[in-house]
Scaffold this motif. Structure first.
Motif, PDB file in Angstrom:
ATOM      1  N   TYR A  37       0.809  -1.217   0.000  1.00  0.00           N
ATOM      2  CA  TYR A  37       0.000   0.000   0.000  1.00  0.00           C
ATOM      3  C   TYR A  37       0.849   1.277   0.000  1.00  0.00           C
ATOM      4  O   TYR A  37       0.588   2.196   0.766  1.00  0.00           O
ATOM      5  N   PRO A  38       1.862   1.367  -0.844  1.00  0.00           N
ATOM      6  CA  PRO A  38       2.688   2.590  -0.851  1.00  0.00           C
ATOM      7  C   PRO A  38       1.899   3.816  -1.301  1.00  0.00           C
ATOM      8  O   PRO A  38       2.102   4.924  -0.795  1.00  0.00           O
TER       9      PRO A  38
ATOM     10  N   PRO B 223     -12.325   4.303  -1.004  1.00  0.00           N
ATOM     11  CA  PRO B 223     -13.171   3.214  -1.515  1.00  0.00           C
ATOM     12  C   PRO B 223     -14.342   2.904  -0.597  1.00  0.00           C
ATOM     13  O   PRO B 223     -15.388   2.445  -1.055  1.00  0.00           O
ATOM     14  N   TRP B 224     -14.181   3.161   0.699  1.00  0.00           N
ATOM     15  CA  TRP B 224     -15.295   2.965   1.635  1.00  0.00           C
ATOM     16  C   TRP B 224     -16.440   3.908   1.298  1.00  0.00           C
ATOM     17  O   TRP B 224     -17.616   3.522   1.364  1.00  0.00           O
ATOM     18  N   TRP B 225     -16.133   5.148   0.933  1.00  0.00           N
ATOM     19  CA  TRP B 225     -17.186   6.094   0.557  1.00  0.00           C
ATOM     20  C   TRP B 225     -17.903   5.618  -0.695  1.00  0.00           C
ATOM     21  O   TRP B 225     -19.130   5.685  -0.798  1.00  0.00           O
ATOM     22  N   SER B 226     -17.158   5.107  -1.652  1.00  0.00           N
ATOM     23  CA  SER B 226     -17.763   4.602  -2.889  1.00  0.00           C
ATOM     24  C   SER B 226     -18.669   3.404  -2.612  1.00  0.00           C
ATOM     25  O   SER B 226     -19.747   3.273  -3.204  1.00  0.00           O
ATOM     26  N   VAL B 227     -18.231   2.533  -1.706  1.00  0.00           N
ATOM     27  CA  VAL B 227     -19.059   1.379  -1.336  1.00  0.00           C
ATOM     28  C   VAL B 227     -20.352   1.832  -0.674  1.00  0.00           C
ATOM     29  O   VAL B 227     -21.439   1.309  -0.958  1.00  0.00           O
ATOM     30  N   ARG B 228     -20.258   2.804   0.221  1.00  0.00           N
ATOM     31  CA  ARG B 228     -21.469   3.305   0.884  1.00  0.00           C
ATOM     32  C   ARG B 228     -22.442   3.913  -0.113  1.00  0.00           C
ATOM     33  O   ARG B 228     -23.653   3.935   0.116  1.00  0.00           O
ATOM     34  N   LYS B 229     -21.941   4.432  -1.212  1.00  0.00           N
ATOM     35  CA  LYS B 229     -22.793   5.010  -2.249  1.00  0.00           C
ATOM     36  C   LYS B 229     -23.239   3.966  -3.282  1.00  0.00           C
ATOM     37  O   LYS B 229     -23.950   4.309  -4.229  1.00  0.00           O
ATOM     38  N   GLY B 230     -22.804   2.715  -3.103  1.00  0.00           N
ATOM     39  CA  GLY B 230     -23.178   1.665  -4.041  1.00  0.00           C
ATOM     40  C   GLY B 230     -22.405   1.695  -5.334  1.00  0.00           C
ATOM     41  O   GLY B 230     -22.777   1.034  -6.307  1.00  0.00           O
ATOM     42  N   ARG B 231     -21.301   2.425  -5.395  1.00  0.00           N
ATOM     43  CA  ARG B 231     -20.484   2.540  -6.607  1.00  0.00           C
ATOM     44  C   ARG B 231     -19.321   1.541  -6.519  1.00  0.00           C
ATOM     45  O   ARG B 231     -18.171   1.911  -6.271  1.00  0.00           O
ATOM     46  N   PHE B 232     -19.617   0.281  -6.726  1.00  0.00           N
ATOM     47  CA  PHE B 232     -18.633  -0.769  -6.472  1.00  0.00           C
ATOM     48  C   PHE B 232     -17.508  -0.782  -7.511  1.00  0.00           C
ATOM     49  O   PHE B 232     -16.367  -1.086  -7.176  1.00  0.00           O
ATOM     50  N   GLU B 233     -17.821  -0.469  -8.752  1.00  0.00           N
ATOM     51  CA  GLU B 233     -16.770  -0.409  -9.766  1.00  0.00           C
ATOM     52  C   GLU B 233     -15.805   0.743  -9.484  1.00  0.00           C
ATOM     53  O   GLU B 233     -14.594   0.624  -9.645  1.00  0.00           O
ATOM     54  N   GLU B 234     -16.370   1.867  -9.058  1.00  0.00           N
ATOM     55  CA  GLU B 234     -15.529   3.015  -8.679  1.00  0.00           C
ATOM     56  C   GLU B 234     -14.665   2.664  -7.478  1.00  0.00           C
ATOM     57  O   GLU B 234     -13.480   3.025  -7.422  1.00  0.00           O
ATOM     58  N   ALA B 235     -15.247   1.953  -6.495  1.00  0.00           N
ATOM     59  CA  ALA B 235     -14.490   1.534  -5.314  1.00  0.00           C
ATOM     60  C   ALA B 235     -13.339   0.624  -5.714  1.00  0.00           C
ATOM     61  O   ALA B 235     -12.228   0.734  -5.180  1.00  0.00           O
ATOM     62  N   LYS B 236     -13.592  -0.273  -6.680  1.00  0.00           N
ATOM     63  CA  LYS B 236     -12.535  -1.190  -7.131  1.00  0.00           C
ATOM     64  C   LYS B 236     -11.406  -0.419  -7.816  1.00  0.00           C
ATOM     65  O   LYS B 236     -10.218  -0.719  -7.609  1.00  0.00           O
ATOM     66  N   ARG B 237     -11.773   0.585  -8.622  1.00  0.00           N
ATOM     67  CA  ARG B 237     -10.744   1.394  -9.293  1.00  0.00           C
ATOM     68  C   ARG B 237      -9.899   2.153  -8.268  1.00  0.00           C
ATOM     69  O   ARG B 237      -8.667   2.258  -8.412  1.00  0.00           O
ATOM     70  N   ASN B 238     -10.545   2.694  -7.242  1.00  0.00           N
ATOM     71  CA  ASN B 238      -9.804   3.423  -6.206  1.00  0.00           C
ATOM     72  C   ASN B 238      -8.898   2.495  -5.410  1.00  0.00           C
ATOM     73  O   ASN B 238      -7.780   2.858  -5.050  1.00  0.00           O
ATOM     74  N   LEU B 239      -9.390   1.284  -5.128  1.00  0.00           N
ATOM     75  CA  LEU B 239      -8.552   0.293  -4.442  1.00  0.00           C
ATOM     76  C   LEU B 239      -7.325  -0.049  -5.276  1.00  0.00           C
ATOM     77  O   LEU B 239      -6.216  -0.193  -4.749  1.00  0.00           O
ATOM     78  N   ALA B 240      -7.518  -0.185  -6.579  1.00  0.00           N
ATOM     79  CA  ALA B 240      -6.395  -0.510  -7.467  1.00  0.00           C
ATOM     80  C   ALA B 240      -5.348   0.597  -7.460  1.00  0.00           C
ATOM     81  O   ALA B 240      -4.151   0.332  -7.640  1.00  0.00           O
ATOM     82  N   ARG B 241      -5.774   1.844  -7.250  1.00  0.00           N
ATOM     83  CA  ARG B 241      -4.832   2.958  -7.186  1.00  0.00           C
ATOM     84  C   ARG B 241      -4.115   3.020  -5.840  1.00  0.00           C
ATOM     85  O   ARG B 241      -3.049   3.627  -5.732  1.00  0.00           O
ATOM     86  N   LEU B 242      -4.696   2.403  -4.826  1.00  0.00           N
ATOM     87  CA  LEU B 242      -4.129   2.487  -3.479  1.00  0.00           C
ATOM     88  C   LEU B 242      -3.211   1.329  -3.137  1.00  0.00           C
ATOM     89  O   LEU B 242      -2.381   1.433  -2.237  1.00  0.00           O
TER      90      LEU B 242
ATOM     91  N   GLN C 249      -0.876  -2.361  -4.459  1.00  0.00           N
ATOM     92  CA  GLN C 249      -0.180  -3.089  -5.511  1.00  0.00           C
ATOM     93  C   GLN C 249      -0.507  -4.574  -5.464  1.00  0.00           C
ATOM     94  O   GLN C 249       0.190  -5.392  -6.063  1.00  0.00           O
ATOM     95  N   GLY C 250      -1.568  -4.911  -4.732  1.00  0.00           N
ATOM     96  CA  GLY C 250      -1.974  -6.305  -4.628  1.00  0.00           C
ATOM     97  C   GLY C 250      -2.565  -6.824  -5.926  1.00  0.00           C
ATOM     98  O   GLY C 250      -2.874  -6.067  -6.849  1.00  0.00           O
ATOM     99  N   SER C 251      -2.742  -8.141  -5.990  1.00  0.00           N
ATOM    100  CA  SER C 251      -3.314  -8.770  -7.177  1.00  0.00           C
ATOM    101  C   SER C 251      -4.791  -8.424  -7.315  1.00  0.00           C
ATOM    102  O   SER C 251      -5.425  -7.933  -6.373  1.00  0.00           O
ATOM    103  N   GLU C 252      -5.345  -8.715  -8.492  1.00  0.00           N
ATOM    104  CA  GLU C 252      -6.767  -8.431  -8.714  1.00  0.00           C
ATOM    105  C   GLU C 252      -7.636  -9.268  -7.792  1.00  0.00           C
ATOM    106  O   GLU C 252      -8.675  -8.803  -7.315  1.00  0.00           O
ATOM    107  N   ASP C 253      -7.209 -10.510  -7.512  1.00  0.00           N
ATOM    108  CA  ASP C 253      -7.968 -11.352  -6.589  1.00  0.00           C
ATOM    109  C   ASP C 253      -7.974 -10.752  -5.188  1.00  0.00           C
ATOM    110  O   ASP C 253      -9.002 -10.785  -4.491  1.00  0.00           O
ATOM    111  N   ALA C 254      -6.835 -10.205  -4.775  1.00  0.00           N
ATOM    112  CA  ALA C 254      -6.756  -9.581  -3.445  1.00  0.00           C
ATOM    113  C   ALA C 254      -7.634  -8.337  -3.377  1.00  0.00           C
ATOM    114  O   ALA C 254      -8.286  -8.073  -2.360  1.00  0.00           O
ATOM    115  N   ILE C 255      -7.676  -7.579  -4.472  1.00  0.00           N
ATOM    116  CA  ILE C 255      -8.520  -6.393  -4.525  1.00  0.00           C
ATOM    117  C   ILE C 255      -9.990  -6.787  -4.455  1.00  0.00           C
ATOM    118  O   ILE C 255     -10.783  -6.164  -3.733  1.00  0.00           O
ATOM    119  N   ASP C 256     -10.371  -7.860  -5.179  1.00  0.00           N
ATOM    120  CA  ASP C 256     -11.750  -8.338  -5.139  1.00  0.00           C
ATOM    121  C   ASP C 256     -12.129  -8.797  -3.736  1.00  0.00           C
ATOM    122  O   ASP C 256     -13.254  -8.555  -3.273  1.00  0.00           O
TER     123      ASP C 256
END
Length: 500
Positions: free
Chosen positions: A24-25, A221-240, A242-249
């Motif tokens: 999480y750098p 990403p927590w704010w995006s989840v609370r708003k029901g924007r799960f794809e946006e939350a996933k994109r923000n997690l990917a920016r935060l 360096q984990g794998s896609e499975d870890a992000i999911d």
């Protein structure tokens, strides 16, 4: 879904500090960057209280005394300090609403834009009323910085980094105090209006770079989840991370599961919901935890330079001592990170409060010595430095970690706002010079409350904390109670009970 939730929970619990930094750098960088706004707030709030000890400032805004000196009257001092607090009260409530609707980035950006304009009033203030207006208006964005940076830090990082990044906010406070002390010491020999205008102008250094950072920073990403924007939350997690896609999911699944848990006990996200059902206990804990930081003698520290001067310490040495105490404060806050990692937040907060209680009683006893006793005055100055050392090692930084971790994710912004407003209201009350004894007694009462009511959140995911609160686990048993986040969920019957 349950498999992902379990995997994400186990991964967070097993993740060490080094691995968290590796994964999480970006989260660390964005959190540290946006928390820099608190440096500006710490600088601004300490500036005014220390200017009262500056002759040039007093000569410009104070009244001529019979001995030829200039002094700003006590009512105006109180009004200026409380004016900023009143502005912060308004700013805090607006922050709770704005953050929930527009997110963290836009709210911080708006506060930075506001403070950039309001600083012109302070810089060009011609009299005390104009100075008061500037303090009130600047207090509005300062109130935003007080809470939203801590909440953002707590939501973009994993459990292993949560304590470090949330208490870094306190480190930013110390940095701000250190900078203002150095600036005031640097202009001490000036005999013109720039002795106080330069310190005001320096506050323009931070807003523009921070506004640029807000434009590019990822939303929580927590704010995006609370708003029901799960794809946006996933994109923000990917920016935060360096984990794998499975870890992000898996992390996203844990966030969704935690949000669903909290929805069972709290359908809404209004201020009223902070006082309903299960969240009433969490609101009490968060509010009183931050209140303790205000009534343990913290207000007394802000006027350290004035205290040194009043105690008979030479003016130049008063500013030197203040500069030294904040320089050491930087080291103390860093040391608190290691203490929290080993003994936990609750233990550090409890014993820190007890230690401050003892020091306040000693300082108060020594201060009873006559003004002619210079040894006693120097002893008080040294004891105050020791007090600040203990505060920045325990209560000061640990508070930020506790208030961000013990509030629910759906109501975090509003719960923290309520807590900080209670802190500010407590700061408005000025008990006078002999209030040290009052603070000492209050510190002891606070330690009793900590022992019986303050839980230990160390090593717990937000979902685990939700379950522990839902099950009504005693504060003293939080650290040893086993939790299975996939099985120990709130039932619909629990939801109905919580609503009643």
């Amino acid at each position: 879904m349950q498999k992902n939730v379990r995997e994400a929970t186990e991964a967070e619990q097993q993740m060490g500090f080094t691995e968290a930094l590796r994964l999480y750098p970006a989260a660390v960088a964005w959190s540290v960057g946006l928390s820099t706004a608190v440096i500006m707030e710490g600088y601004s709030l300490m500036l005014l209280s220390n200017l009262y000890a500056q002759p040039q400032f007093n000569r410009r805004y104070g009244d001529l005394q019979s001995d030829g000196s200039y002094v700003i009257s006590a009512p105006w001092r109180s009004g200026l300090s409380n004016g900023a607090l009143c502005g912060e009260l308004l700013g805090l409530f607006l922050t709770g609403v704005a953050q929930d609707r527009y997110g963290y980035r836009k709210t911080i950006f708006a506060a930075l834009f506001m403070v950039t304009g309001f600083l012109f009033i302070l810089f060009f203030a011609q009299n005390l009323p104009m100075l008061l207006v500037g303090e009130i208006l600047c207090g509005i964005p300062w109130g935003t910085f007080q809470t939203i940076t801590t909440a953002y830090a707590s939501e973009v990082c994993p459990v292993a980094l949560r304590a470090y990044l949330t208490t870094y906010v306190n480190l930013c406070w110390v940095i701000g105090q250190l900078i203002v002390s150095g600036v005031l010491r640097g202009v001490l020999d000036r005999d013109d209006q720039w002795a106080y205008r330069i310190p005001f102008a320096i506050q323009w250094i931070w807003p523009v770079p921070l506004m640029v950072m807000c434009v590019y920073a990822p939303e929580s990403p927590w704010w995006s989840v609370r708003k029901g924007r799960f794809e946006e939350a996933k994109r923000n997690l990917a920016r935060l991370t360096q984990g794998s896609e499975d870890a992000i999911d898996a992390t996203l699944a844990l966030m969704q599961h935690t949000n669903e848990l909290e929805e069972l006990s709290t359908a809404g996200t209004s201020y009223r919901d902070c006082f309903r059902g299960i969240n009433l206990r969490r609101t009490e804990i968060v509010c009183l935890t931050w209140l303790i930081q205000a009534i343990c003698g913290a207000k007394f520290m802000g006027y350290s330079t004035v205290f040194y001067v009043a105690a008979g310490v030479p003016q130049s040495w008063s500013f030197n001592l203040t500069l030294i105490q904040y320089a050491i404060g930087f080291v103390r806050t860093v040391l608190s990170w290691f203490l929290m990692a080993h003994v936990g937040r609750r233990t550090l907060y409890l014993y820190g409060t007890l230690l401050l209680c003892c020091l306040l009683v000693i300082i108060g006893s020594v201060s009873l010595a006559p003004r002619s006793n210079h040894v006693a005055h120097w002893a008080d100055a040294i004891l105050l430095t020791v007090f600040i050392f203990c505060y920045d090692l325990t209560v000061g930084p640990v508070c930020y970690s506790l208030i961000s971790e013990l509030s629910s994710t759906r109501l975090r912004a509003k719960t923290v706002v309520l807590a900080r407003n209670l802190y500010n209201v407590a700061g408005i009350v000025n008990w006078g010079a002999k209030s040290i004894f009052f603070w000492g007694g209050i510190c002891f009462c606070c330690s009793l409350w900590i022992f019986f009511r303050l839980p230990e959140p160390k090593g717990r995911t937000y979902g685990e904390l939700d379950i522990l609160f839902a099950q009504g686990v005693s504060a003293r048993k939080f650290s040893c109670t086993m939790v299975d986040i996939t099985d120990s969920t709130l039932s619909r019957e629990d939801k109905l009970t919580a609503k009643q």
